[in-house]
Motif scaffolding. Structure first.
Motif, PDB file in Angstrom:
ATOM      1  N   ILE A  47      -6.956   2.545   1.980  1.00 54.09           N
ATOM      2  CA  ILE A  47      -5.580   2.714   1.509  1.00 54.09           C
ATOM      3  C   ILE A  47      -5.587   3.117   0.034  1.00 54.09           C
ATOM      4  O   ILE A  47      -4.878   4.041  -0.380  1.00 54.09           O
ATOM      5  CB  ILE A  47      -4.758   1.429   1.731  1.00 54.09           C
ATOM      6  N   GLU A  48      -6.393   2.435  -0.765  1.00 57.13           N
ATOM      7  CA  GLU A  48      -6.471   2.764  -2.194  1.00 57.13           C
ATOM      8  C   GLU A  48      -7.009   4.179  -2.409  1.00 57.13           C
ATOM      9  O   GLU A  48      -6.520   4.919  -3.281  1.00 57.13           O
ATOM     10  CB  GLU A  48      -7.328   1.741  -2.930  1.00 57.13           C
ATOM     11  N   LEU A  49      -8.013   4.576  -1.638  1.00 53.77           N
ATOM     12  CA  LEU A  49      -8.534   5.939  -1.746  1.00 53.77           C
ATOM     13  C   LEU A  49      -7.466   6.947  -1.362  1.00 53.77           C
ATOM     14  O   LEU A  49      -7.302   7.986  -2.026  1.00 53.77           O
ATOM     15  CB  LEU A  49      -9.766   6.101  -0.847  1.00 53.77           C
ATOM     16  N   SER A  50      -6.704   6.660  -0.327  1.00 48.34           N
ATOM     17  CA  SER A  50      -5.664   7.589   0.133  1.00 48.34           C
ATOM     18  C   SER A  50      -4.529   7.698  -0.861  1.00 48.34           C
ATOM     19  O   SER A  50      -3.887   8.743  -0.974  1.00 48.34           O
ATOM     20  CB  SER A  50      -5.130   7.135   1.492  1.00 48.34           C
ATOM     21  N   THR A  57      -4.701   5.977   5.850  1.00 48.79           N
ATOM     22  CA  THR A  57      -4.429   7.169   5.057  1.00 48.79           C
ATOM     23  C   THR A  57      -2.928   7.329   4.829  1.00 48.79           C
ATOM     24  O   THR A  57      -2.472   7.605   3.713  1.00 48.79           O
ATOM     25  CB  THR A  57      -4.996   8.420   5.750  1.00 48.79           C
ATOM     26  N   LEU A  58      -2.152   7.121   5.877  1.00 45.33           N
ATOM     27  CA  LEU A  58      -0.696   7.203   5.749  1.00 45.33           C
ATOM     28  C   LEU A  58      -0.164   6.132   4.805  1.00 45.33           C
ATOM     29  O   LEU A  58       0.722   6.396   3.978  1.00 45.33           O
ATOM     30  CB  LEU A  58      -0.047   7.064   7.129  1.00 45.33           C
ATOM     31  N   SER A 112       3.584   5.409  10.985  1.00 41.52           N
ATOM     32  CA  SER A 112       3.675   6.842  10.692  1.00 41.52           C
ATOM     33  C   SER A 112       5.109   7.241  10.365  1.00 41.52           C
ATOM     34  O   SER A 112       5.352   8.021   9.435  1.00 41.52           O
ATOM     35  CB  SER A 112       3.132   7.658  11.867  1.00 41.52           C
ATOM     36  N   GLN A 113       6.086   6.687  11.084  1.00 39.76           N
ATOM     37  CA  GLN A 113       7.479   7.034  10.812  1.00 39.76           C
ATOM     38  C   GLN A 113       7.941   6.495   9.466  1.00 39.76           C
ATOM     39  O   GLN A 113       8.702   7.154   8.748  1.00 39.76           O
ATOM     40  CB  GLN A 113       8.388   6.519  11.923  1.00 39.76           C
ATOM     41  N   ILE A 143      -1.174  14.370   9.440  1.00 38.60           N
ATOM     42  CA  ILE A 143      -1.924  13.233   9.979  1.00 38.60           C
ATOM     43  C   ILE A 143      -1.207  12.631  11.183  1.00 38.60           C
ATOM     44  O   ILE A 143      -1.828  12.287  12.194  1.00 38.60           O
ATOM     45  CB  ILE A 143      -2.144  12.178   8.883  1.00 38.60           C
ATOM     46  N   ALA A 144       0.121  12.509  11.095  1.00 43.72           N
ATOM     47  CA  ALA A 144       0.880  11.919  12.195  1.00 43.72           C
ATOM     48  C   ALA A 144       0.856  12.786  13.452  1.00 43.72           C
ATOM     49  O   ALA A 144       1.173  12.306  14.548  1.00 43.72           O
ATOM     50  CB  ALA A 144       2.324  11.672  11.761  1.00 43.72           C
ATOM     51  N   SER A 145       0.488  14.055  13.302  1.00 39.01           N
ATOM     52  CA  SER A 145       0.404  14.941  14.466  1.00 39.01           C
ATOM     53  C   SER A 145      -0.892  14.754  15.241  1.00 39.01           C
ATOM     54  O   SER A 145      -1.018  15.253  16.361  1.00 39.01           O
ATOM     55  CB  SER A 145       0.520  16.408  14.014  1.00 39.01           C
TER      56      SER A 145
END
Length: 414
Positions: free
Chosen positions: A91-94, A254-255, A347-348, A382-384
């Motif tokens: 999460i921190e990297l993203s 990532t999101l 994602s939403q 990403i969500a796709s």
């Protein structure tokens, strides 16, 4: 005890970032050496995006700092971190640059594959990974590729084993030392092989032109009569038992990081705004309650996405620890259901947050130089992956009929 909230805090006392504590007591010490590197990565993230400069140098920084060996046991040169710690670091990297997390997704998955491998393979690969080797992946095929088998083929002749075929969505392979490839053998069985990225006959092409995650090098890899070490041939559809859940959770981490980044950027832009509208309720944008509500809601969405990832990572740890248990399938299936449930919601949340912040920032926020558009584009891309609508159906089928999730899935002509 009463508090005066109008008085300044005592010297040396600060309020934290309010993203929540780390997943373990040791997390702050674990993350501390990486945070200056992540800050450096974030500093140039807009410039890289505008110039379309691939993050090869930044990935090398992470490798040299031991980030790519986080899950490798200490005796093999890694940090031996828990899965809950890995996903918080992702999460921190993203938050710094979501492209890099996705570029390393296959590498971290391969590390789990190595941990789950028979002793000889496990020891060989953990030694390589501990020394900084990075592994990419090449599984998906486009065009007329079938769901039932890979068009990429492993064959044998007098000179040994050879790999021939082409792949797309080979994310991160351009930055890798090795590539983990899905293929079909002479018996029509699905297998995987790992080949040297720089071997004769291996060609990795930077032809990814998606609207988001533009710097992941998710394009084509070709294999032309590539020699394969027999020890690198592994039977089976899935690289490790909990792979479906693991790879999806990397996307969710990532999101969540994108959500944090967009919330932080929106707050910084709003705080710096000098201009306001004549029909606004306050002369300063930073004090406008309507604009503050937009940023506050985006931040709440990001916090919730991160909390969802943390809970799902705990479920994944249970699955990873279930190898030898008689109820391993049940635990892994339950973990998949938890993560599919997380996927549709998290994602939403981030898609909504990355789109809504523009309501608080005005037209200047849409300028390309600001780079704020990349958050929605990256989140939408990403969500796709792994369509959410199918995951909703799978969860519903489990809830209503008790049907187990299908496990390893493939895309192609039926």
């Amino acid at each position: 005890m009463s508090f005066d909230r109008n008085a300044p805090l005592p010297p040396g006392i600060v309020v934290g970032a309010a993203w929540g504590p780390g997943p373990t007591d040791n997390y702050a010490a674990l993350a501390a050496p990486f945070r200056p590197i992540l800050a450096r990565i974030r500093e140039q993230s807009v410039t890289r995006e505008l110039e379309r400069r691939l993050p090869a140098e930044e990935i090398a920084w992470l490798r040299d700092a031991g980030f790519t060996a986080l899950r490798v046991p200490r005796e093999h040169g890694g940090s031996g971190v828990r899965l809950v710690e890995l996903f918080e670091l992702l999460i921190e990297l993203s938050e710094a640059d979501s492209n890099i997390t996705q570029a390393l997704r296959a590498h971290f998955g391969f590390t789990e594959h190595a941990l789950d491998s028979p002793v000889e393979r496990r020891e060989r690969w953990l030694a390589r990974l501990g020394k900084g080797a990075i592994v990419g992946a090449a599984w998906s095929e486009t065009g007329e590729a079938r769901q039932s088998q890979f068009a990429t083929r492993l064959t044998q002749n007098a000179s040994g084993w050879h790999l021939n075929g082409a792949k797309f969505y080979t994310t991160g392979s351009l930055f890798a030392d090795w590539i983990h490839v899905g293929a079909t053998d002479a018996d029509e069985a699905q297998i995987s092989v790992t080949v040297n990225r720089h071997a004769d006959g291996v060609e990795v092409i930077d032809d990814w032109d998606g609207m988001g995650q533009r710097l992941t090098a998710s394009g084509t890899s070709r294999f032309n009569h590539v020699k394969v070490d027999e020890r690198e041939i592994v039977a089976g559809r899935a690289p490790f038992p909990y792979s479906e859940a693991f790879y999806q959770l990397v996307h969710l981490a990532t999101l969540a990081g994108i959500g944090r980044a967009v919330a932080n950027d929106a707050a910084a832009v709003l705080a710096s705004r000098k201009r306001s509208y004549s029909n606004a309720v306050t002369p300063r944008a930073a004090e406008d309650p309507q604009l503050l509500q937009v940023v506050g809601r985006a931040r709440a969405h990001a916090w919730t996405a991160g909390a969802i990832v943390a809970q799902a990572a705990r479920a994944l740890e249970r699955a990873a620890a279930s190898f030898e248990r008689p109820d391993a399938l049940a635990i892994i299936a339950e973990t998949e259901i938890e993560i599919w449930q997380a996927q549709t919601v998290a994602s939403q949340l981030v898609l909504d947050a990355s789109a809504s912040v523009f309501d608080a920032l005005g037209a200047s926020a849409t300028l390309r130089a600001a780079g704020l558009d990349r958050y929605w584009r990256n989140a939408r891309t990403i969500a796709s992956h792994n369509p959410r609508i199918y995951k909703d159906r799978i969860v519903g089928d489990f809830a209503v009929n008790g049907t187990l999730p299908p496990g390893q899935w493939r895309i192609g002509v039926a």
